[in-house]
Design an enzyme around this catalytic site. Structure first.
Site, mmCIF file in Angstrom:
data_model
loop_
_atom_site.group_PDB
_atom_site.id
_atom_site.type_symbol
_atom_site.label_atom_id
_atom_site.label_comp_id
_atom_site.label_asym_id
_atom_site.label_seq_id
_atom_site.Cartn_x
_atom_site.Cartn_y
_atom_site.Cartn_z
ATOM 1 N N ASP A 112 97.797 34.887 -43.375
ATOM 2 C CA ASP A 112 97.962 33.824 -42.656
ATOM 3 C C ASP A 112 100.001 34.067 -42.928
ATOM 4 O O ASP A 112 100.931 33.878 -43.033
ATOM 5 C CB ASP A 112 98.512 32.739 -44.221
ATOM 6 N N SER A 167 95.524 28.858 -39.680
ATOM 7 C CA SER A 167 94.773 26.415 -39.121
ATOM 8 C C SER A 167 93.888 27.538 -37.282
ATOM 9 O O SER A 167 94.541 28.715 -37.018
ATOM 10 C CB SER A 167 95.868 25.716 -38.917
ATOM 11 N N ASP A 220 99.736 31.055 -35.305
ATOM 12 C CA ASP A 220 99.107 30.715 -37.013
ATOM 13 C C ASP A 220 98.250 31.036 -37.246
ATOM 14 O O ASP A 220 97.240 30.630 -36.992
ATOM 15 C CB ASP A 220 99.156 29.227 -37.313
ATOM 16 N N TRP A 276 97.957 22.044 -30.854
ATOM 17 C CA TRP A 276 99.016 20.785 -30.271
ATOM 18 C C TRP A 276 99.400 21.054 -30.575
ATOM 19 O O TRP A 276 100.920 21.899 -30.547
ATOM 20 C CB TRP A 276 98.571 19.715 -32.211
ATOM 21 N N THR A 336 102.815 31.233 -42.288
ATOM 22 C CA THR A 336 104.009 31.052 -44.015
ATOM 23 C C THR A 336 104.763 32.638 -44.312
ATOM 24 O O THR A 336 104.454 33.633 -43.775
ATOM 25 C CB THR A 336 103.054 30.394 -45.152
ATOM 26 N N TYR A 394 98.554 19.722 -42.901
ATOM 27 C CA TYR A 394 99.149 21.043 -43.129
ATOM 28 C C TYR A 394 99.463 20.862 -44.664
ATOM 29 O O TYR A 394 100.197 20.126 -45.493
ATOM 30 C CB TYR A 394 100.612 21.921 -42.656
ATOM 31 N N ASN A 398 93.632 24.878 -34.669
ATOM 32 C CA ASN A 398 93.661 24.307 -33.885
ATOM 33 C C ASN A 398 94.743 24.167 -33.078
ATOM 34 O O ASN A 398 95.802 25.210 -33.032
ATOM 35 C CB ASN A 398 93.951 22.539 -33.741
#
Ligand code: NAG
Ligand code: NAG
Ligand code: NAG
Length: 477
Positions: free
Chosen positions: A366, A184, A181, A188, A369, A224, A186
């Site tokens: 992005d 963003s 992505d 996780w 998406t 998000y 991070n």
């Protein structure tokens, strides 16, 4: 009398045969010394510089390398030695020096001319291959005690219905499916104590099963557009595209509320944006790849294939801009990053069927998406041209038979063109009817360019030069 004539004849014959044999021997020696002179000159030219470096120990290694040509060389050297002996019988002292240096495999000037006796044969038929260069690099790294690791890596993207593009990755040796992505920053994955449904149906990270896990404990929460997650930070080694980053900080979720992530094809998210938008200011994966010299060129690239679900839906490439498998010889158009957070840049204009509908305007690439979004002004102008019907939820629908003109996004003076029929999405309504939606949906703010664009243009995210590059793919999506 007859006998003496016969004996005389025999003697004459013997003399002739002997003379001829002697002549032949002389001819051969001459030829050999000619050959020697010629061969040495070639080798002398080739080895001129090596010559200097090759004195002493180095010469000995050279001898081993030249083992193949040993026999023929010995023959030649023997002949040469004999020749020289004959010629230099008087210059005994000189000769001894020469013999000594010959043993050492170095060159010496022989009387009158400078012939080099090099221990290394030059094989003119030897062709370098990429394998041989690779081998030599490994050899060098070993000699100087350097690590020899890959400095680029690529991993396949799996395409799920042109909606989600995912890749494999490992944290502490545990396997996960990630959504790469660029919107963003991070990383996780579901944590061991997460009771949400989304965590239960996906792979979880187990700190107890990793010997390289390091506790952090800082709280983590990220929102998000489509959902939110909560968790705690942790540190472990992370491997993606065959590249390993040591001590990557990531989040183990404790809550993944709602239904957004329940049906997702991925376990977690792999943020590829800048650190400035990273929650808890965690250093990003790509930053660590660069600072740990896992990649030597601080860039990554994303290419996506269309055509619906496929395990070969594209590639995520680290440390290299070689996307030739997707872009052929098409070159990249670069534009500077205008704000280092998202991968944001200036879009000079947006055109539909050749008519300008907006720009200049800020835009973001992005990969997280599937959509393209536009603020109200631009959204409305596009819909007027399409003649579609706006819904209250920010979509615009039309009959699937409608002809949609081509779109163009102008970047650094180059218009990136997308075919019109790819700018509508076929969807099923709740009543089971199939309708088509415009690929451009309403969202106020910068233009967001998602997978609908990346499917037609591979994108290079250049962290070293803070720029974004676009190159058209060679296949039709
Ligand atoms: C030796 O060389 C000479 C001239 O090069 C040639 O005429 C003669 O035939 C050669 N003899 C033999 C035995 O090859
Ligand atoms: C990784 O973290 C551990 C624990 O904090 C530390 O001992 C180790 O030196 C770190 N390794 C690198 C390469 O930074
Ligand atoms: C946890 O990670 C954050 C972000 O990398 C860092 O700032 C913080 O110092 C870490 N805390 C501990 C206890 O390691």
């Amino acid at each position: 009398m007859r006998v003496s004539v016969l004996v005389l004849c025999a003697l004459i014959c013997l003399f002739v045969v002997l003379a001829e044999a002697r002549q032949r021997r002389e001819n051969q020696t001459g030829a050999r010394s000619l050959e020697r002179r010629h061969g040495n000159r070639i080798r002398e030219n080739v080895g001129h510089q090596e010559n200097v470096a090759r004195r002493g120990n180095v010469g000995r290694r050279g001898n081993r390398l030249a083992a193949r040509g040993k026999n023929s060389r010995r023959r030649r050297q023997n002949a040469a030695r004999k020749n020289r002996k004959r010629r230099n019988l008087a210059k005994k002292k000189n000769h001894r020096t020469k013999a000594k240096s010959r043993r050492e495999g170095t060159s010496t000037a022989s009387s009158g001319s400078s012939y080099a006796v090099l221990p290394l044969d030059f094989d003119q038929n030897y062709m370098r291959t990429t394998d041989s260069i690779q081998f030599e690099r490994v050899f060098l790294a070993h000699r100087y005690g350097l690590s020899f690791a890959a400095t680029t890596g690529r991993t396949a993207l799996a395409n799920t219905g042109n909606m989600q593009y995912t890749c494999k990755g490992f944290i502490g040796g545990q396997k996960f499916i990630f959504l790469p992505d660029t919107g963003s920053s991070n990383i996780w994955v579901p944590g061991p104590h997460c009771e949400s449904k989304a965590c239960k149906v996906h792979n979880r990270y187990h700190p107890g099963k990793s010997s390289t896990y390091v506790k952090n404990g800082t709280a983590f929460a990220i929102d998000y557009e489509s959902g939110s997650v909560e968790g705690v930070l942790a540190m472990d080694n992370m491997k993606v595209a065959g590249l390993t980053v040591t001590n990557q900080t990531f989040a183990m979720t404790t809550k993944e509320p709602g239904s957004v992530f329940v049906k997702s094809k991925f376990d977690g998210i792999l943020g590829l944006g800048y650190q400035s938008i990273s929650v808890d200011n965690v250093k990003t994966l790509v930053q660590n790849m660069c600072s740990e010299d896992v990649i030597t060129t601080c860039v990554f690239a994303i290419c996506m294939r269309g055509g619906g679900s496929s395990s070969r839906g594209g590639a995520l490439i680290f440390g290299s801009t070689d996307t030739s498998a997707y872009t052929g010889s098409h070159s990249y158009t670069y534009t500077p990053v205008t704000k280092q957070g998202y991968w944001q840049f200036k879009l000079q204009g947006i055109y539909v069927g050749g008519t300008k509908v907006g720009g200049p305007i800020q835009a973001i690439v992005d990969s997280g998406t599937s959509l393209i979004t536009a603020p109200p002004r631009i959204y409305k102008k596009i819909n007027q041209i399409l003649g579609c019907t706006e819904t209250s939820s920010g979509e615009c629908w039309m009959e699937c038979s409608k002809a949609v003109p081509y779109y163009e996004f102008e970047v650094a003076g180059v218009k990136l063109r997308l075919p019109g029929h790819k700018m509508m999405m076929r969807v099923k309504t709740k009543k089971g009817r199939t309708i088509c939606l415009s690929a451009v949906t309403l969202l106020d703010g910068p233009v967001i360019l998602g997978d609908s664009l990346i499917r037609h243009y591979c994108v290079i995210f250049d962290l070293a030069k803070n720029r974004i590059g676009f190159a058209a793919t060679t296949y039709s999506n």
